[in-house]
Scaffold this active site. Structure first.
Site, mmCIF file in Angstrom:
data_model
loop_
_atom_site.group_PDB
_atom_site.id
_atom_site.type_symbol
_atom_site.label_atom_id
_atom_site.label_comp_id
_atom_site.label_asym_id
_atom_site.label_seq_id
_atom_site.Cartn_x
_atom_site.Cartn_y
_atom_site.Cartn_z
ATOM 1 N N GLU A 1 2.103 -0.840 4.728
ATOM 2 C CA GLU A 1 1.823 0.535 4.322
ATOM 3 C C GLU A 1 3.152 1.286 4.212
ATOM 4 O O GLU A 1 3.952 1.295 5.150
ATOM 5 C CB GLU A 1 0.926 1.239 5.344
ATOM 6 C CG GLU A 1 -0.519 0.789 5.320
ATOM 7 C CD GLU A 1 -1.357 1.500 4.262
ATOM 8 O OE1 GLU A 1 -0.774 2.298 3.481
ATOM 9 O OE2 GLU A 1 -2.572 1.260 4.225
ATOM 10 N N HIS B 1 -2.422 -3.278 -3.518
ATOM 11 C CA HIS B 1 -3.806 -3.079 -3.106
ATOM 12 C C HIS B 1 -4.684 -2.883 -4.344
ATOM 13 O O HIS B 1 -5.817 -3.355 -4.397
ATOM 14 C CB HIS B 1 -3.891 -1.861 -2.182
ATOM 15 C CG HIS B 1 -5.156 -1.788 -1.391
ATOM 16 N ND1 HIS B 1 -5.480 -0.707 -0.600
ATOM 17 C CD2 HIS B 1 -6.199 -2.655 -1.263
ATOM 18 C CE1 HIS B 1 -6.654 -0.916 -0.021
ATOM 19 N NE2 HIS B 1 -7.106 -2.086 -0.405
ATOM 20 N N HIS C 1 0.836 -1.192 0.000
ATOM 21 C CA HIS C 1 0.000 0.000 0.000
ATOM 22 C C HIS C 1 0.877 1.251 0.000
ATOM 23 O O HIS C 1 2.063 1.186 0.302
ATOM 24 C CB HIS C 1 -0.860 0.067 1.266
ATOM 25 C CG HIS C 1 -1.700 -1.122 1.543
ATOM 26 N ND1 HIS C 1 -3.039 -1.165 1.252
ATOM 27 C CD2 HIS C 1 -1.399 -2.321 2.132
ATOM 28 C CE1 HIS C 1 -3.539 -2.333 1.646
ATOM 29 N NE2 HIS C 1 -2.558 -3.048 2.175
ATOM 30 N N TYR C 2 0.265 2.408 -0.267
ATOM 31 C CA TYR C 2 0.838 3.673 0.168
ATOM 32 C C TYR C 2 -0.142 4.328 1.130
ATOM 33 O O TYR C 2 -1.347 4.063 1.108
ATOM 34 C CB TYR C 2 1.200 4.612 -0.986
ATOM 35 C CG TYR C 2 0.110 5.015 -1.956
ATOM 36 C CD1 TYR C 2 -1.146 5.469 -1.554
ATOM 37 C CD2 TYR C 2 0.365 4.982 -3.332
ATOM 38 C CE1 TYR C 2 -2.112 5.854 -2.447
ATOM 39 C CE2 TYR C 2 -0.606 5.358 -4.248
ATOM 40 C CZ TYR C 2 -1.838 5.808 -3.791
ATOM 41 O OH TYR C 2 -2.798 6.187 -4.696
ATOM 42 N N THR C 3 0.380 5.196 2.013
ATOM 43 C CA THR C 3 -0.444 5.766 3.067
ATOM 44 C C THR C 3 -1.261 6.963 2.596
ATOM 45 O O THR C 3 -2.257 7.317 3.195
ATOM 46 C CB THR C 3 0.427 6.221 4.239
ATOM 47 O OG1 THR C 3 1.371 7.196 3.766
ATOM 48 C CG2 THR C 3 1.163 5.040 4.863
ATOM 49 N N ASP D 1 -3.284 2.278 -4.953
ATOM 50 C CA ASP D 1 -2.001 2.130 -4.256
ATOM 51 C C ASP D 1 -1.399 0.737 -4.456
ATOM 52 O O ASP D 1 -2.138 -0.227 -4.669
ATOM 53 C CB ASP D 1 -2.165 2.431 -2.755
ATOM 54 C CG ASP D 1 -3.224 1.578 -2.057
ATOM 55 O OD1 ASP D 1 -4.326 1.426 -2.614
ATOM 56 O OD2 ASP D 1 -2.946 1.085 -0.951
#
Length: 275
Positions: free
Chosen positions: A118, A165, A49-51, A175
């Site tokens: 993340e 994701h 993921h990225y936040t 993401d």
């Protein structure tokens, strides 16, 4: 601990009358000396993921009431004893709420079967000149590689189960985005990547941007793991699935068009991982 339980445990130690495979849980004793063969790990997938926020905001959200994740990799990890420090927010043995409504290779509800990472990154940046994506700095990539390598090794997670994701929820998510270093991870032994000669073979001299058969491409993507229709209807849902695949395996162009190069990449991946 109740006095009686403590005394019983002490007696076991003193007279060596209790086996080391027996666990006294107060109301009963569990004998763990016999093991079933039909067992496997809860962890079968690794999801990236990225936040979409900075470190402080990301940690606040991920320790709040709505979502959670196993690991957070800072944009600039601090170094201790020569190694990067990442945050572990949830034990690997427990389910975190990071995947939501998701599907991969026929498995739904990926929260129950995955570890989530993340990565602190704002993701898309929209400017008057168009959309760009925040890059992942080398120090962060180094930490991602070390963390992911450890996880896939310990749980024997195959390459085709290291996913974005956006791979498992293409209708909702983008993401970790096209800037994520999938090829770098692959070179370190993490995740999947197509072989260039195989892509050229399947391209078979076609213009990379030439239209591909939508139904045939959808069938390939479904076989690889994506949740998608195979009816050949090129609608918004189909475009989002194709775009998710392109962000992972051809980040230079993720417009979601069903083109010959995308079809060739999908075919090369199937050759390699589903022979």
């Amino acid at each position: 601990m109740r006095v009686g339980v403590a005394f019983a445990a002490l007696v076991c130690v003193l007279i060596s009358a209790c086996s080391s495979t027996e666990i006294n849980r107060g109301a009963y004793i569990a004998d763990t000396s016999i093991h079933s063969k039909r067992v496997d790990s809860r962890v079968r997938f690794l999801v990236m993921h990225y936040t979409q926020g900075d470190e402080a905001r990301s940690l606040a959200v991920l320790t709040g009431d709505d979502v959670s994740v196993h690991y957070v990799v800072p944009e600039s990890p601090r170094i201790e004893n020569g190694e990067p420090v990442v945050y572990q927010l949830v034990p690997e043995s427990e389910r975190a709420w990071h995947a939501g409504v998701s599907e991969w290779q026929g498995t739904t509800e990926l929260n129950a079967a995955s570890i989530g990472i993340e990565n602190v990154n704002v993701g898309p940046i929209d400017t008057p000149q168009g959309r760009t994506w925040q890059p992942y700095p080398p120090a962060q990539v180094d930490a991602i590689v070390k963390l992911a390598k450890d996880i896939v090794t310990r749980y024997n997670i195959p390459p085709i189960r290291v996913v974005a994701h956006s791979d498992i929820a293409p209708q909702r998510k983008t993401d970790p985005g096209p800037a994520f270093p999938w090829k770098t991870l692959y070179d370190a032994g993490i995740g999947a990547w197509p072989d260039t000669p195989a892509v050229a073979l399947h391209l078979a001299g076609r213009d990379p941007k030439a239209p591909a058969d939508v139904a045939a491409l959808e069938e390939k993507l479904q076989r690889y793991g994506y949740e998608t229709a195979t009816d050949g209807v090129f609608d918004d849902r189909a475009r989002r699935v194709i775009a998710a695949f392109q962000m992972h395996f051809r980040p230079s162009d993720y417009a979601g068009n069903a083109d010959a190069e995308t079809d060739a990449i999908a075919a090369a991946l199937l050759d390699k991982y589903f022979p």
